[in-house]
Design a protein around this motif. Structure first.
Motif, PDB file in Angstrom:
ATOM      1  N   SER A  64     -11.255  12.697  18.159  1.00 36.89           N
ATOM      2  CA  SER A  64     -12.463  12.080  18.722  1.00 36.89           C
ATOM      3  C   SER A  64     -12.253  11.677  20.171  1.00 36.89           C
ATOM      4  O   SER A  64     -13.095  11.953  21.042  1.00 36.89           O
ATOM      5  N   VAL A  65     -11.118  11.032  20.436  1.00 33.80           N
ATOM      6  CA  VAL A  65     -10.859  10.507  21.774  1.00 33.80           C
ATOM      7  C   VAL A  65     -10.669  11.629  22.788  1.00 33.80           C
ATOM      8  O   VAL A  65     -11.222  11.593  23.896  1.00 33.80           O
ATOM      9  N   ILE A  66      -9.899  12.651  22.442  1.00 37.23           N
ATOM     10  CA  ILE A  66      -9.641  13.748  23.383  1.00 37.23           C
ATOM     11  C   ILE A  66     -10.920  14.544  23.645  1.00 37.23           C
ATOM     12  O   ILE A  66     -11.184  14.968  24.780  1.00 37.23           O
ATOM     13  N   THR A  67     -11.737  14.739  22.624  1.00 40.90           N
ATOM     14  CA  THR A  67     -13.015  15.428  22.834  1.00 40.90           C
ATOM     15  C   THR A  67     -13.905  14.627  23.780  1.00 40.90           C
ATOM     16  O   THR A  67     -14.490  15.182  24.725  1.00 40.90           O
ATOM     17  N   ALA A  68     -14.016  13.324  23.553  1.00 39.20           N
ATOM     18  CA  ALA A  68     -14.838  12.480  24.418  1.00 39.20           C
ATOM     19  C   ALA A  68     -14.320  12.469  25.851  1.00 39.20           C
ATOM     20  O   ALA A  68     -15.091  12.542  26.814  1.00 39.20           O
ATOM     21  N   LEU A  69     -13.002  12.410  25.999  1.00 37.01           N
ATOM     22  CA  LEU A  69     -12.405  12.425  27.336  1.00 37.01           C
ATOM     23  C   LEU A  69     -12.744  13.715  28.066  1.00 37.01           C
ATOM     24  O   LEU A  69     -13.147  13.712  29.236  1.00 37.01           O
ATOM     25  N   GLY A  70     -12.579  14.837  27.382  1.00 34.48           N
ATOM     26  CA  GLY A  70     -12.813  16.127  28.029  1.00 34.48           C
ATOM     27  C   GLY A  70     -14.257  16.366  28.420  1.00 34.48           C
ATOM     28  O   GLY A  70     -14.535  17.127  29.356  1.00 34.48           O
ATOM     29  N   MET A  71     -15.188  15.732  27.722  1.00 36.15           N
ATOM     30  CA  MET A  71     -16.612  15.947  27.999  1.00 36.15           C
ATOM     31  C   MET A  71     -17.170  14.943  28.998  1.00 36.15           C
ATOM     32  O   MET A  71     -18.337  15.038  29.384  1.00 36.15           O
ATOM     33  N   PHE A  72     -16.359  13.995  29.450  1.00 34.74           N
ATOM     34  CA  PHE A  72     -16.819  13.010  30.432  1.00 34.74           C
ATOM     35  C   PHE A  72     -16.783  13.641  31.817  1.00 34.74           C
ATOM     36  O   PHE A  72     -15.736  14.070  32.294  1.00 34.74           O
ATOM     37  N   SER A  73     -17.907  13.710  32.473  1.00 31.88           N
ATOM     38  CA  SER A  73     -18.044  14.471  33.719  1.00 31.88           C
ATOM     39  C   SER A  73     -17.250  13.888  34.881  1.00 31.88           C
ATOM     40  O   SER A  73     -17.090  14.548  35.914  1.00 31.88           O
ATOM     41  N   ARG A  74     -16.753  12.688  34.741  1.00 30.03           N
ATOM     42  CA  ARG A  74     -15.984  12.084  35.826  1.00 30.03           C
ATOM     43  C   ARG A  74     -14.674  12.833  36.070  1.00 30.03           C
ATOM     44  O   ARG A  74     -14.105  12.783  37.160  1.00 30.03           O
ATOM     45  N   PHE A  75     -14.180  13.532  35.035  1.00 34.29           N
ATOM     46  CA  PHE A  75     -12.891  14.210  35.135  1.00 34.29           C
ATOM     47  C   PHE A  75     -13.055  15.716  34.995  1.00 34.29           C
ATOM     48  O   PHE A  75     -13.825  16.192  34.157  1.00 34.29           O
ATOM     49  N   ASP A  76     -12.311  16.443  35.813  1.00 38.43           N
ATOM     50  CA  ASP A  76     -12.225  17.903  35.696  1.00 38.43           C
ATOM     51  C   ASP A  76     -10.841  18.232  35.170  1.00 38.43           C
ATOM     52  O   ASP A  76      -9.848  18.171  35.896  1.00 38.43           O
ATOM     53  N   LEU A  77     -10.777  18.563  33.884  1.00 38.07           N
ATOM     54  CA  LEU A  77      -9.494  18.830  33.224  1.00 38.07           C
ATOM     55  C   LEU A  77      -9.295  20.314  32.951  1.00 38.07           C
ATOM     56  O   LEU A  77      -8.424  20.696  32.177  1.00 38.07           O
ATOM     57  N   SER A  78     -10.091  21.131  33.608  1.00 38.33           N
ATOM     58  CA  SER A  78     -10.113  22.558  33.284  1.00 38.33           C
ATOM     59  C   SER A  78      -8.829  23.287  33.644  1.00 38.33           C
ATOM     60  O   SER A  78      -8.551  24.362  33.102  1.00 38.33           O
ATOM     61  N   ASP A  79      -8.030  22.726  34.562  1.00 39.44           N
ATOM     62  CA  ASP A  79      -6.780  23.397  34.937  1.00 39.44           C
ATOM     63  C   ASP A  79      -5.582  22.463  34.788  1.00 39.44           C
ATOM     64  O   ASP A  79      -4.522  22.705  35.368  1.00 39.44           O
ATOM     65  N   SER A  80      -5.734  21.405  34.019  1.00 37.48           N
ATOM     66  CA  SER A  80      -4.653  20.442  33.834  1.00 37.48           C
ATOM     67  C   SER A  80      -3.627  20.938  32.828  1.00 37.48           C
ATOM     68  O   SER A  80      -3.946  21.685  31.904  1.00 37.48           O
ATOM     69  N   LEU A  81      -2.381  20.498  33.001  1.00 39.21           N
ATOM     70  CA  LEU A  81      -1.373  20.622  31.960  1.00 39.21           C
ATOM     71  C   LEU A  81      -1.559  19.454  31.007  1.00 39.21           C
ATOM     72  O   LEU A  81      -1.585  18.298  31.419  1.00 39.21           O
ATOM     73  N   TRP A  82      -1.692  19.759  29.714  1.00 39.18           N
ATOM     74  CA  TRP A  82      -1.752  18.721  28.695  1.00 39.18           C
ATOM     75  C   TRP A  82      -0.342  18.534  28.150  1.00 39.18           C
ATOM     76  O   TRP A  82       0.221  19.436  27.537  1.00 39.18           O
ATOM     77  N   LEU A  83       0.225  17.353  28.385  1.00 39.02           N
ATOM     78  CA  LEU A  83       1.550  17.034  27.861  1.00 39.02           C
ATOM     79  C   LEU A  83       1.391  15.968  26.790  1.00 39.02           C
ATOM     80  O   LEU A  83       1.044  14.826  27.083  1.00 39.02           O
ATOM     81  N   ILE A  84       1.627  16.350  25.547  1.00 34.10           N
ATOM     82  CA  ILE A  84       1.519  15.444  24.406  1.00 34.10           C
ATOM     83  C   ILE A  84       2.931  15.008  24.038  1.00 34.10           C
ATOM     84  O   ILE A  84       3.794  15.843  23.767  1.00 34.10           O
ATOM     85  N   SER A  85       3.171  13.705  24.036  1.00 30.84           N
ATOM     86  CA  SER A  85       4.524  13.203  23.804  1.00 30.84           C
ATOM     87  C   SER A  85       4.495  12.072  22.789  1.00 30.84           C
ATOM     88  O   SER A  85       3.705  11.142  22.906  1.00 30.84           O
ATOM     89  N   GLY A  86       5.378  12.149  21.789  1.00 31.21           N
ATOM     90  CA  GLY A  86       5.425  11.091  20.792  1.00 31.21           C
ATOM     91  C   GLY A  86       6.669  11.174  19.926  1.00 31.21           C
ATOM     92  O   GLY A  86       7.429  12.144  19.980  1.00 31.21           O
ATOM     93  N   ILE A  87       6.874  10.143  19.123  1.00 33.45           N
ATOM     94  CA  ILE A  87       7.993  10.139  18.192  1.00 33.45           C
ATOM     95  C   ILE A  87       7.577  10.832  16.898  1.00 33.45           C
ATOM     96  O   ILE A  87       6.395  11.094  16.675  1.00 33.45           O
ATOM     97  N   ALA A  88       8.566  11.115  16.043  1.00 30.61           N
ATOM     98  CA  ALA A  88       8.273  11.910  14.851  1.00 30.61           C
ATOM     99  C   ALA A  88       9.340  11.702  13.795  1.00 30.61           C
ATOM    100  O   ALA A  88      10.439  11.212  14.074  1.00 30.61           O
ATOM    101  N   GLY A  89       9.011  12.117  12.579  1.00 29.88           N
ATOM    102  CA  GLY A  89      10.026  12.279  11.558  1.00 29.88           C
ATOM    103  C   GLY A  89      10.728  13.608  11.775  1.00 29.88           C
ATOM    104  O   GLY A  89      10.155  14.535  12.352  1.00 29.88           O
ATOM    105  N   GLY A  90      11.961  13.709  11.310  1.00 28.74           N
ATOM    106  CA  GLY A  90      12.705  14.950  11.471  1.00 28.74           C
ATOM    107  C   GLY A  90      13.463  15.300  10.205  1.00 28.74           C
ATOM    108  O   GLY A  90      13.914  14.411   9.474  1.00 28.74           O
ATOM    109  N   ASP A  91      13.604  16.577   9.939  1.00 31.79           N
ATOM    110  CA  ASP A  91      14.357  17.044   8.780  1.00 31.79           C
ATOM    111  C   ASP A  91      15.852  16.879   9.074  1.00 31.79           C
ATOM    112  O   ASP A  91      16.365  17.486  10.021  1.00 31.79           O
ATOM    113  N   PRO A  92      16.576  16.075   8.290  1.00 27.35           N
ATOM    114  CA  PRO A  92      18.000  15.858   8.583  1.00 27.35           C
ATOM    115  C   PRO A  92      18.853  17.112   8.434  1.00 27.35           C
ATOM    116  O   PRO A  92      19.992  17.138   8.910  1.00 27.35           O
TER     117      PRO A  92
END
Length: 324
Positions: A64-92
């Motif tokens: 929901s948030v990323i869709t709303a962000l991308g459709m807000f005309s104040r920002f032009d994200l058409s040529d941006s690099l999207w870097l998604i960063s977070g923690i995670a579980g991992g298979d030991p």
């Protein structure tokens, strides 16, 4: 505003504890943007080259948030690099705590049929079935049926991934005694007690915070099924299928470039306990919170890799065919 990089993290504790966004905010001097159109705060640096957001926990929020962000005309994200960063579980069996994993496949683990484990047919190994399937790990319903188009598997763009892998290979990673000692409990899995290292693999995205030996087996087989054997389960998360679904939607509208997406998940906890131990032993910590023995280490190493990639992208060091 036309940022070169959109930085997406998922959470930041409200008690002042360091979260996924903290180190990036400090390193790039990111400050809140006034009059944000979203309930989530947006951040940018002095020249507007970076747009940062804490998108929330769970795929519903991030989609929901990323869709709303991308459709807000104040920002032009058409040529941006999207870097998604977070923690995670991992298979030991494959990763040590604190290992950053560059994602090559994202597989959704929520779109499914489920039967309570206490009511399973005797020959079924799990009650989770692909939506429309007739048995566990059998082919799901095809596109165009009553369940519509499929979206369980998403390959990440290879040229950007290869670029990131080459750059990140030289990033020195932090280590911790706490993480090493936790890994040593998994004597049957030498990888768990090794030093953190950069890896490439698939992430399984499910809003349920699952855990345990049998669920870990399900994750491995689910990823294998939905990538036709091309992906290997490496990390678990709760948001990425929603985030990537939103970016693909924005791409179709000309509002984002789905060929410029990087997804980094860094291991903060294991997805199952050591052999012979009950699942709850490595799910809930003694103080009642989730058991995250590699929490701080994962935040630090995820930041180190992400910072390197952002700085190089801003400096014009990009994959072939990606303009400055």
């Amino acid at each position: 505003m036309k940022p070169a990089v959109v930085l997406v993290t998922q959470f930041e504790p409200t008690n002042g504890q360091t979260g996924e966004f903290s180190r990036f905010r400090e390193a790039f001097s990111l400050e809140p943007i006034p009059d944000s159109p979203l309930p989530n705060l947006l951040y940018t640096n002095s020249d507007g080259s970076i747009l940062g957001i804490i998108a929330g926990v769970g795929a519903v929020q991030t989609a929901s948030v990323i869709t709303a962000l991308g459709m807000f005309s104040r920002f032009d994200l058409s040529d941006s690099l999207w870097l998604i960063s977070g923690i995670a579980g991992g298979d030991p069996a494959r990763s040590a705590l604190g290992s950053p994993i560059l994602t090559d496949w994202c597989v959704d683990g929520d779109l499914a049929w489920e039967i309570d484990a206490r009511e399973l047919p005797e020959d079924w190994p799990t009650g989770l079935l692909p939506l429309g399937a007739k048995a566990p790990y059998s082919p799901p319903a095809t596109d165009g049926g009553v369940f519509g188009s499929r979206y369980e598997s998403t390959p990440l763009p290879k040229d950007v991934l290869n670029w990131a892998q080459k750059l990140a290979a030289s990033v020195p990673l932090a280590q911790s005694d706490e993480a090493r000692k936790e890994g040593e409990r998994y004597s049957e899995n030498p990888a768990a007690a090794s030093e953190p290292c950069l890896q490439v693999g698939a992430t399984l995205s499910a809003v349920r915070f699952w855990h345990g030996h049998l669920m870990n087996e399900w994750a491995n087989r689910w990823v294998e099924l939905f990538t036709s054997g091309q992906g290997q389960f490496q990390s678990s998360n709760m948001e990425d299928s929603g985030t990537l679904f939103a970016i693909r939607f924005l791409h179709r509208q000309g509002l984002a470039n789905a060929d410029q997406v990087l997804l980094i998940r860094t291991v903060s906890n294991f997805t199952r306990p050591p052999q012979g131990e009950p699942a709850v032993s490595t799910l809930i910590a003694e103080e009642g919170e989730a058991h995250f023995p590699g929490f701080s280490l994962a935040l630090e190493n995820g930041f180190r890799v992400g910072e390197k990639l952002i700085r190089n992208w801003l400096a014009g060091d990009r994959p072939p065919g990606r303009g400055v």
